[in-house]
Design a protein around this motif. Structure first.
Motif: not given
Length: 191
Positions: A118-123, A138-143
């Motif tokens: 899962g990758i969170v991208t904010k700029g 779980v990785a998806k939910r944490l993302r």
């Protein structure tokens, strides 16, 4: 045992192959392009879903309506198998490994050199999340949680800190100390 090593790749310099054109292929393609829109990707499948075709139009994605053949591995760096045929996925894995290519077979951890976490991208902020292949859900939910927690203007903070850091005429260690002091507020506990 946690043996994975997180790494960030300059995917615009790499060539990806996705074998399969269904829902899983769409999901993998979507997240690769969301994180790295300049990535060059080829999708090979006898049938390619409309969603995959629509997504491909806006990026450097080549669609090939054909059955998988080892020749499609030529010039690739990373291979992702997403078909609903375990035998095809296993063949992709064997062929990729024989060529020393990195390979991911969706939903088959034992046939993976890498996981697409899962990758969170904010700029310019990217946070990669992995469960060592134990629970992609779980990785998806944490993302999803981190996407809600981090503000949309996070990139503005990063750019301002970058500009400030570049004005400092200090040694590397002094810059680190100054930036650590400045960013301490990000983790300050309000107890």
């Amino acid at each position: 045992m946690n043996t994975l090593y997180p790494i960030f790749l300059k995917t615009e310099q790499l060539d990806f192959l996705i074998v399969g054109g269904g829902n899983v292929a769409y999901e993998k393609l979507f997240f690769i392009l969301k994180s790295s829109p300049q990535t060059k990707v080829t999708v090979v499948a006898p049938m390619i879903r409309d969603e995959v075709s629509a997504l491909a139009k806006d990026y450097d994605v080549t669609l090939v309506e054909d059955v998988y053949a080892p020749a499609y591995l030529e010039g690739r760096h990373i291979v992702i198998a997403t078909t609903d045929s375990p035998s095809v996925n296993h063949q992709v894995y064997e062929d990729a490994r024989a060529r020393q290519l990195l390979v991911n077979v969706a939903d088959t951890p034992e046939l993976c050199d890498l996981y697409l976490g899962g990758i969170v991208t904010k700029g310019n902020l990217k946070i990669a999340i992995s469960t060592n292949g134990k629970s992609p859900t779980v990785a998806k939910r944490l993302r999803q949680l981190f996407e809600r927690i981090f503000p949309e203007d996070m990139d503005e903070l990063l750019l301002n800190l970058h500009r400030y850091r570049s004005t400092l005429k200090l040694s590397f260690e002094q810059k680190v100390d100054r930036m650590n002091a400045l960013t301490q507020e990000l983790i300050k506990n309000d107890d």
